[in-house]
Design a protein around this motif. Sequence first.
Motif, PDB file in Angstrom:
ATOM      1  N   ARG A  36       0.818  -1.215   0.000  1.00 25.04           N
ATOM      2  CA  ARG A  36       0.000   0.000   0.000  1.00 25.04           C
ATOM      3  C   ARG A  36       0.853   1.266   0.000  1.00 25.04           C
ATOM      4  O   ARG A  36       0.338   2.358  -0.239  1.00 25.04           O
ATOM      5  CB  ARG A  36      -0.966  -0.004   1.191  1.00 25.04           C
ATOM      6  CG  ARG A  36      -0.300  -0.063   2.541  1.00 25.04           C
ATOM      7  CD  ARG A  36      -1.290   0.148   3.687  1.00 25.04           C
ATOM      8  NE  ARG A  36      -2.419  -0.759   3.645  1.00 25.04           N
ATOM      9  CZ  ARG A  36      -3.607  -0.482   4.186  1.00 25.04           C
ATOM     10  NH1 ARG A  36      -3.795   0.666   4.811  1.00 25.04           N
ATOM     11  NH2 ARG A  36      -4.590  -1.343   4.125  1.00 25.04           N
ATOM     12  N   ASP A  40       1.605   3.547  -6.534  1.00 27.74           N
ATOM     13  CA  ASP A  40       0.175   3.568  -6.857  1.00 27.74           C
ATOM     14  C   ASP A  40       0.006   3.740  -8.367  1.00 27.74           C
ATOM     15  O   ASP A  40       0.418   4.748  -8.932  1.00 27.74           O
ATOM     16  CB  ASP A  40      -0.490   4.717  -6.094  1.00 27.74           C
ATOM     17  CG  ASP A  40      -1.936   4.954  -6.505  1.00 27.74           C
ATOM     18  OD1 ASP A  40      -2.551   4.031  -7.070  1.00 27.74           O
ATOM     19  OD2 ASP A  40      -2.436   6.066  -6.261  1.00 27.74           O
ATOM     20  N   ASN A  42      -3.059   3.522 -10.096  1.00 26.16           N
ATOM     21  CA  ASN A  42      -4.372   3.974 -10.571  1.00 26.16           C
ATOM     22  C   ASN A  42      -4.855   5.270  -9.930  1.00 26.16           C
ATOM     23  O   ASN A  42      -5.998   5.673 -10.131  1.00 26.16           O
ATOM     24  CB  ASN A  42      -5.418   2.869 -10.382  1.00 26.16           C
ATOM     25  CG  ASN A  42      -5.587   2.466  -8.918  1.00 26.16           C
ATOM     26  OD1 ASN A  42      -5.038   3.105  -8.023  1.00 26.16           O
ATOM     27  ND2 ASN A  42      -6.330   1.390  -8.689  1.00 26.16           N
ATOM     28  N   GLY A  43      -4.009   5.930  -9.150  1.00 31.08           N
ATOM     29  CA  GLY A  43      -4.349   7.248  -8.626  1.00 31.08           C
ATOM     30  C   GLY A  43      -5.337   7.283  -7.495  1.00 31.08           C
ATOM     31  O   GLY A  43      -5.922   8.337  -7.228  1.00 31.08           O
ATOM     32  N   ASP A  44      -5.519   6.144  -6.797  1.00 32.07           N
ATOM     33  CA  ASP A  44      -6.469   6.160  -5.682  1.00 32.07           C
ATOM     34  C   ASP A  44      -5.788   6.422  -4.340  1.00 32.07           C
ATOM     35  O   ASP A  44      -6.430   6.356  -3.294  1.00 32.07           O
ATOM     36  CB  ASP A  44      -7.258   4.852  -5.632  1.00 32.07           C
ATOM     37  CG  ASP A  44      -6.397   3.628  -5.322  1.00 32.07           C
ATOM     38  OD1 ASP A  44      -5.158   3.773  -5.216  1.00 32.07           O
ATOM     39  OD2 ASP A  44      -6.962   2.520  -5.188  1.00 32.07           O
ATOM     40  N   GLY A  45      -4.496   6.730  -4.372  1.00 29.70           N
ATOM     41  CA  GLY A  45      -3.767   7.026  -3.151  1.00 29.70           C
ATOM     42  C   GLY A  45      -3.244   5.820  -2.405  1.00 29.70           C
ATOM     43  O   GLY A  45      -2.637   5.966  -1.349  1.00 29.70           O
ATOM     44  N   MET A  46      -3.494   4.649  -2.974  1.00 25.42           N
ATOM     45  CA  MET A  46      -3.092   3.400  -2.326  1.00 25.42           C
ATOM     46  C   MET A  46      -2.194   2.613  -3.279  1.00 25.42           C
ATOM     47  O   MET A  46      -2.529   2.428  -4.451  1.00 25.42           O
ATOM     48  CB  MET A  46      -4.334   2.571  -1.981  1.00 25.42           C
ATOM     49  CG  MET A  46      -4.061   1.362  -1.130  1.00 25.42           C
ATOM     50  SD  MET A  46      -3.586   1.770   0.565  1.00 25.42           S
ATOM     51  CE  MET A  46      -5.103   2.544   1.172  1.00 25.42           C
ATOM     52  N   ASP A  48      -0.378  -0.552  -5.140  1.00 23.67           N
ATOM     53  CA  ASP A  48      -1.043  -1.726  -5.677  1.00 23.67           C
ATOM     54  C   ASP A  48      -0.043  -2.614  -6.420  1.00 23.67           C
ATOM     55  O   ASP A  48       1.132  -2.277  -6.569  1.00 23.67           O
ATOM     56  CB  ASP A  48      -2.199  -1.326  -6.586  1.00 23.67           C
ATOM     57  CG  ASP A  48      -1.821  -0.257  -7.595  1.00 23.67           C
ATOM     58  OD1 ASP A  48      -0.741  -0.364  -8.217  1.00 23.67           O
ATOM     59  OD2 ASP A  48      -2.601   0.712  -7.768  1.00 23.67           O
ATOM     60  N   MET A  93      -8.345  -3.448  -3.788  1.00 25.41           N
ATOM     61  CA  MET A  93      -7.517  -2.253  -3.652  1.00 25.41           C
ATOM     62  C   MET A  93      -6.120  -2.469  -4.216  1.00 25.41           C
ATOM     63  O   MET A  93      -5.443  -1.509  -4.583  1.00 25.41           O
ATOM     64  CB  MET A  93      -7.434  -1.826  -2.183  1.00 25.41           C
ATOM     65  CG  MET A  93      -6.646  -2.760  -1.290  1.00 25.41           C
ATOM     66  SD  MET A  93      -6.784  -2.318   0.467  1.00 25.41           S
ATOM     67  CE  MET A  93      -5.927  -0.765   0.478  1.00 25.41           C
ATOM     68  N   GLY A 431      -2.922  10.448  -7.218  1.00 27.34           N
ATOM     69  CA  GLY A 431      -4.055  10.803  -6.363  1.00 27.34           C
ATOM     70  C   GLY A 431      -3.705  11.009  -4.910  1.00 27.34           C
ATOM     71  O   GLY A 431      -4.527  10.730  -4.040  1.00 27.34           O
ATOM     72  N   SER A 433      -1.581  10.292  -1.311  1.00 27.77           N
ATOM     73  CA  SER A 433      -1.117   9.080  -0.635  1.00 27.77           C
ATOM     74  C   SER A 433      -1.945   8.853   0.617  1.00 27.77           C
ATOM     75  O   SER A 433      -2.417   9.799   1.248  1.00 27.77           O
ATOM     76  CB  SER A 433       0.372   9.191  -0.275  1.00 27.77           C
ATOM     77  OG  SER A 433       0.603  10.282   0.593  1.00 27.77           O
ATOM     78  N   TRP A 434      -2.136   7.599   0.969  1.00 27.23           N
ATOM     79  CA  TRP A 434      -3.049   7.240   2.061  1.00 27.23           C
ATOM     80  C   TRP A 434      -2.570   7.727   3.420  1.00 27.23           C
ATOM     81  O   TRP A 434      -3.375   7.894   4.333  1.00 27.23           O
ATOM     82  CB  TRP A 434      -3.300   5.743   2.074  1.00 27.23           C
ATOM     83  CG  TRP A 434      -2.124   4.893   2.449  1.00 27.23           C
ATOM     84  CD1 TRP A 434      -1.075   4.554   1.661  1.00 27.23           C
ATOM     85  CD2 TRP A 434      -1.890   4.270   3.721  1.00 27.23           C
ATOM     86  NE1 TRP A 434      -0.190   3.758   2.354  1.00 27.23           N
ATOM     87  CE2 TRP A 434      -0.669   3.567   3.611  1.00 27.23           C
ATOM     88  CE3 TRP A 434      -2.584   4.231   4.933  1.00 27.23           C
ATOM     89  CZ2 TRP A 434      -0.128   2.839   4.675  1.00 27.23           C
ATOM     90  CZ3 TRP A 434      -2.051   3.499   5.983  1.00 27.23           C
ATOM     91  CH2 TRP A 434      -0.846   2.817   5.856  1.00 27.23           C
TER      92      TRP A 434
END
Length: 538
Positions: A36, A40, A42-46, A48, A93, A431, A433-434
């Motif tokens: 995680r 990243d 795909n830009g979801d902040g997580m 992968d 995710m 996107g 970061s988490w």
Amino acid sequence: MTQHLAAETSLDGLPTSTGTLPGWWREAVIYQVYPRSFADSNGDGMGDLEGIRSRLPYLKELGVDAVWLSPFYASPQADAGYDVADYRAIDPMFGTLHDADAVIREAHGLGLRIIVDLVPNHCSDQHEWFKQALREGPGTPLRERFHFRPGRGADGTEPPNDWESIFGGPAWTRVADGEWYLHLFAPEQPDFNWEHPAVQDEFRSILRFWLDLGADGFRIDVAHGLVKAPGLPDLGRGEQLKLLGNQVLPFFDQDGVHEIYRSWRKVLDEYAGDRIGVAEAWTPSADRTAMYLRPDELHQAFNFHYLNTGWDAQALRATIDESLDAMRPVGAPTTWVLSNHDVVRHVTRYGGGAEGLARARAAALLMLALPGSAYVYQGEELGLPEVLDLPDAARQDPAFARGAGQDGLRDGCRVPIPWSGTEAPYGFGEGGSWLPQPAEWAGLSVAAQTGDPASTLELYRAALHLRRAHPELGAGDAVEWLEAPAGVLAFRRGDFTCTVNTTDGPVRMPAPGTVLLSSGDLSDPSELPADTAVWWRG
């Protein structure tokens, strides 16, 4: 002083063993990826799996031999994926099973091996077995696969024993029908009952699933915790968390775990290519750790005794000797590790700032000069410190909610690593970061450090390539200690010498050869600067 030399490879592209004993893992450098927080796509902040796949060339260039992936299984993420709902599925995710297959295949094409995390002590409370056990009620077969017990007291409202959760609070949770279940970690992580044949059969099947997909081995989470003392007796002592790792406990390091790993070793040996098992085993002593590594059990165990040793020459030497002496009788390599996803990054543990970084750089050269296998946690090659000022609202470690503050918890070492650019998220993804990244990390990114001979990244690259070029660095099971001033470690491996000054001032000593690599500025070869390690040839 930096040198980059090519690694030896076998015909299939995977690194060969350069030591005197077979097995690529004996002197391998294994890089831990915390999915995680790595990359990243795909830009979801997580982070992968596709992000990991895209960065595999970086790891190849860095010079590591294998990549250990922390959990990516289907999970409610109550404990960052260490609460597994399905051991044969990928959490959305992180991607899909096809993405996992692509990571393994591309890694193999680059000459890298893949070790996957396995979590056998407990699962998620959303695992189908546990959900069915709750539905079926007391006394039913599915409940026997976990540790369900009636409570104590006249009305059963007290936990079955006095065990505490590693994350704080009681290790038991009561369900609607009145029974309690054991969870050594979060309530969302019920412990399996490893005395049940179905549990044993299921995990042998899970091993084969990932081995069939091409995994080269498993890092076994809480390898010391699977078997509990008969009758689940009270510990009878308060402040149990302070006892972990150095006391005999009824829920850790029970002798029954070894029969489990003997059965697993048979499965691993069914497959070609030296598939391995690596134990995360917190034990009271190095000798107890060695028991997990007897010839018919696992291959490696994390050396937490070394990780927990302070920056002190005498203490380090004692731990090194103890570690090597413990592994030698069972024929297993010693492992060396400075940081991982569960501990404060060693730059910060060693004092932080310039002092902590200097010590961390020296510690890296010391670790990579010792015989056996070394583990590198993502970002340590960048000299990343622990992030100590995360806002409470961002924290996700379950221990934070159950504990009493941020100090010593795990989110600070899990902040996504910086790749490039001058602003967060520093190339991690498009996107954000988490977990928030510090502003000062712009100067610590991969791009900022690449090509700078004084950077920590280039120090790691040079050290890892030199280690490949000089087989004596990782091979063997002993070091030849040399006479050295107080506060200095000096040892020889063939015609290679490592010297480490752990003091806060320069130390004069004869140069033992030609400088190969230094963790700090070495203007005078006869004067070893404070908090500096040097590799010498000749």
